[in-house]
Scaffold this active site. Structure first.
Site, mmCIF file in Angstrom:
data_model
loop_
_atom_site.group_PDB
_atom_site.id
_atom_site.type_symbol
_atom_site.label_atom_id
_atom_site.label_comp_id
_atom_site.label_asym_id
_atom_site.label_seq_id
_atom_site.Cartn_x
_atom_site.Cartn_y
_atom_site.Cartn_z
ATOM 1 N N SER A 130 0.880 -1.208 0.197
ATOM 2 C CA SER A 130 -0.028 0.011 0.050
ATOM 3 C C SER A 130 0.969 1.190 0.162
ATOM 4 O O SER A 130 2.241 1.071 0.432
ATOM 5 C CB SER A 130 -0.896 0.020 1.368
ATOM 6 N N TYR A 177 -2.787 -2.243 10.284
ATOM 7 C CA TYR A 177 -2.833 -2.431 8.619
ATOM 8 C C TYR A 177 -1.439 -1.599 8.338
ATOM 9 O O TYR A 177 -0.699 -2.230 7.415
ATOM 10 C CB TYR A 177 -3.706 -1.521 8.441
ATOM 11 N N LYS A 198 1.621 -3.556 5.919
ATOM 12 C CA LYS A 198 2.091 -2.998 4.752
ATOM 13 C C LYS A 198 3.676 -2.458 4.682
ATOM 14 O O LYS A 198 4.179 -2.975 3.815
ATOM 15 C CB LYS A 198 0.998 -1.782 4.404
HETATM 16 N N1 LIG Z 1 -8.662 0.237 -1.962
HETATM 17 C C1 LIG Z 1 -7.727 0.715 -1.630
HETATM 18 O O1 LIG Z 1 -7.641 2.223 -1.898
HETATM 19 C C2 LIG Z 1 -6.250 0.437 -1.232
HETATM 20 C C3 LIG Z 1 -5.192 0.898 -0.926
HETATM 21 C C4 LIG Z 1 -3.803 0.217 -0.868
HETATM 22 C C5 LIG Z 1 -3.595 -0.954 -0.680
HETATM 23 N N2 LIG Z 1 -4.761 -1.729 -0.744
HETATM 24 C C6 LIG Z 1 -4.642 -3.198 -0.726
HETATM 25 O O2 LIG Z 1 -5.033 -3.793 -1.680
HETATM 26 C C7 LIG Z 1 -5.563 -5.108 -1.700
HETATM 27 C C8 LIG Z 1 -6.974 -5.390 -1.936
HETATM 28 O O3 LIG Z 1 -7.563 -4.550 -1.211
HETATM 29 P P1 LIG Z 1 -9.291 -3.968 -1.881
HETATM 30 O O4 LIG Z 1 -9.261 -2.570 -1.403
HETATM 31 O O5 LIG Z 1 -9.297 -4.514 -3.158
HETATM 32 O O6 LIG Z 1 -10.137 -4.806 -0.735
HETATM 33 P P2 LIG Z 1 -11.285 -5.598 -0.789
HETATM 34 O O7 LIG Z 1 -12.078 -5.550 0.334
HETATM 35 O O8 LIG Z 1 -12.376 -4.950 -1.888
HETATM 36 O O9 LIG Z 1 -10.911 -6.997 -1.375
HETATM 37 C C9 LIG Z 1 -10.256 -7.923 -0.499
HETATM 38 C C10 LIG Z 1 -10.515 -9.422 -1.049
HETATM 39 O O10 LIG Z 1 -9.739 -10.134 -0.074
HETATM 40 C C11 LIG Z 1 -10.547 -11.402 0.421
HETATM 41 N N3 LIG Z 1 -9.965 -11.660 1.725
HETATM 42 C C12 LIG Z 1 -10.063 -11.407 3.055
HETATM 43 N N4 LIG Z 1 -9.659 -12.104 3.700
HETATM 44 C C13 LIG Z 1 -9.313 -13.061 3.237
HETATM 45 C C14 LIG Z 1 -8.425 -14.462 3.476
HETATM 46 N N5 LIG Z 1 -8.321 -14.852 4.521
HETATM 47 N N6 LIG Z 1 -8.143 -15.078 2.244
HETATM 48 C C15 LIG Z 1 -8.526 -15.004 0.921
HETATM 49 N N7 LIG Z 1 -9.186 -13.870 0.686
HETATM 50 C C16 LIG Z 1 -9.340 -12.834 1.722
HETATM 51 C C17 LIG Z 1 -12.056 -10.479 0.601
HETATM 52 O O11 LIG Z 1 -13.097 -11.514 0.705
HETATM 53 C C18 LIG Z 1 -12.208 -9.463 -0.488
HETATM 54 O O12 LIG Z 1 -12.647 -10.306 -1.878
HETATM 55 C C19 LIG Z 1 -5.350 -5.454 0.110
HETATM 56 O O13 LIG Z 1 -4.102 -5.844 0.340
HETATM 57 C C20 LIG Z 1 -5.155 -3.765 0.443
HETATM 58 O O14 LIG Z 1 -4.519 -3.638 1.650
HETATM 59 C C21 LIG Z 1 -6.131 -1.201 -1.269
#
Ligand SMILES: NC(=O)c1ccc[n+]([C@@H]2O[C@H](COP(=O)([O-])OP(=O)(O)OC[C@H]3O[C@@H](n4cnc5c(N)ncnc54)[C@H](O)[C@@H]3O)[C@@H](O)[C@H]2O)c1
Length: 283
Positions: free
Chosen positions: A147, A160, A164
């Site tokens: 992230s 979190y 990261k």
């Molecule tokens: N959305 C943002 O702005 C953002 C910013 C920085 C980093 N991220 C990172 O991107 C990645 C995806 O996040 P997102 O925003 O798409 O979130 P999201 O919640 O939309 O998707 C995350 C997915 O992970 C799945 N998940 C949760 N626990 C799990 C497990 N134990 N085993 C397998 N799958 C599991 C969930 O069911 C979900 O489908 C994460 O690592 C998050 O930290 C997101």
């Protein structure tokens, strides 16, 4: 610069957390660019639906219900991918969750759950697939989703943020280990900034706490108003992975700003400073 589309085309991509958000976006774009996709998530209904949609579009998708905190489940995921497709060209360790609250008010189960998904899931996913990729001797890609938070600090999101930083550190070491081996495995760290997903909606947190719920609301509206769509993010991320760069960013200017701020903070050994965004949470 390599040919972005051709490098991954025809190969198999395994994506954890593919049932929503960034993972779903990467899966849709990878399939549209000619990859077979293995969709791993705990949300069985969402990956089944996504697989059906991708197959209806003419690509091949294999949903594999996987909890990334379970090492045996990750081994089964690798078995399924190799049995079905015979190779894996790209692994994206993307599954991750958020939490909100003061460090001492987040209960032990939530701390453990977050660290287990965000850190152990990435480490064991990389480890299990790296062995098989190395054995095959073929070029491959391992991409770990950290992230923009890996370059910063944010109170009330301590689990979190530390997870990261850990993912980035692990990924840097893994990159160097592949260099040491002269292995044809390209390792990259993905640092998304805002992407409009359900991550704050699903974040385990104390829903009775007014402060926590206010922060959840602010973060959700920030992502929905300012975030890239998951498919836009998926396009930028896949381009970045295929380009052969280590740093993959959805918002390159923000990444550079955050990196410069971090460098300045470390160079001067300054004390941690509360960002305006953090102050707004308690005002
Ligand atoms: N959305 C943002 O702005 C953002 C910013 C920085 C980093 N991220 C990172 O991107 C990645 C995806 O996040 P997102 O925003 O798409 O979130 P999201 O919640 O939309 O998707 C995350 C997915 O992970 C799945 N998940 C949760 N626990 C799990 C497990 N134990 N085993 C397998 N799958 C599991 C969930 O069911 C979900 O489908 C994460 O690592 C998050 O930290 C997101």
């Amino acid at each position: 610069m390599r040919d972005k589309a051709e490098d991954l085309k025809g190969g198999t991509a395994v994506i954890t957390g593919a049932g929503s958000g960034i993972g779903e976006g990467i899966a849709r774009v990878a399939a549209a660019r000619g990859m077979n996709v293995v969709l791993a998530d705990v949300a069985d209904d969402r990956i089944a639906k996504l697989a059906a949609e991708i197959e209806a579009g003419g690509a091949t998708a294999l949903p594999v219900v996987t909890n990334v905190t379970d090492v045996a489940a990750l081994e089964r995921l690798a078995d399924a991918a190799y049995d079905h497709f015979g190779e894996v060209r790209l692994l994206v360790n993307n599954a991750g969750i958020e939490t909100i609250g003061f460090s001492w008010e987040i209960d032990d189960a939530t701390w453990d759950k977050l660290l287990s998904i965000n850190v152990r899931g990435v480490v064991h996913g990389s480890r299990i697939f790296a062995r098989r990729m190395l054995e095959s001797g073929k070029p491959g890609y391992i991409s770990n989703v950290a992230s923009i938070g890996a370059l910063g600090m944010m109170p009330t999101q301590a689990p979190y943020m530390m997870s990261k930083h850990a993912v980035l550190s692990f990924t840097e070491c893994l990159y160097l280990e592949m260099q040491l081996k002269g292995a044809p495995i390209h390792v990259s760290a993905v640092l998304p900034a805002q992407v409009a997903t359900r991550i704050f909606e699903d974040a385990p947190a104390d829903r009775q706490c007014e402060f926590v719920e206010r922060q959840r609301g602010m973060m959700m509206s920030m992502l929905s108003q300012m975030g890239l769509s998951p498919v836009e993010a998926g396009e930028v991320i896949l381009d970045g992975i295929a380009s052969g760069e280590f740093w993959v960013s959805t918002h390159p200017e923000t990444t550079v700003q955050m990196a410069c701020a971090r460098a300045q903070y470390l160079r001067t050994l300054a004390n941690p400073v509360l960002a305006e965004q953090a102050k707004a949470l308690v005002s």
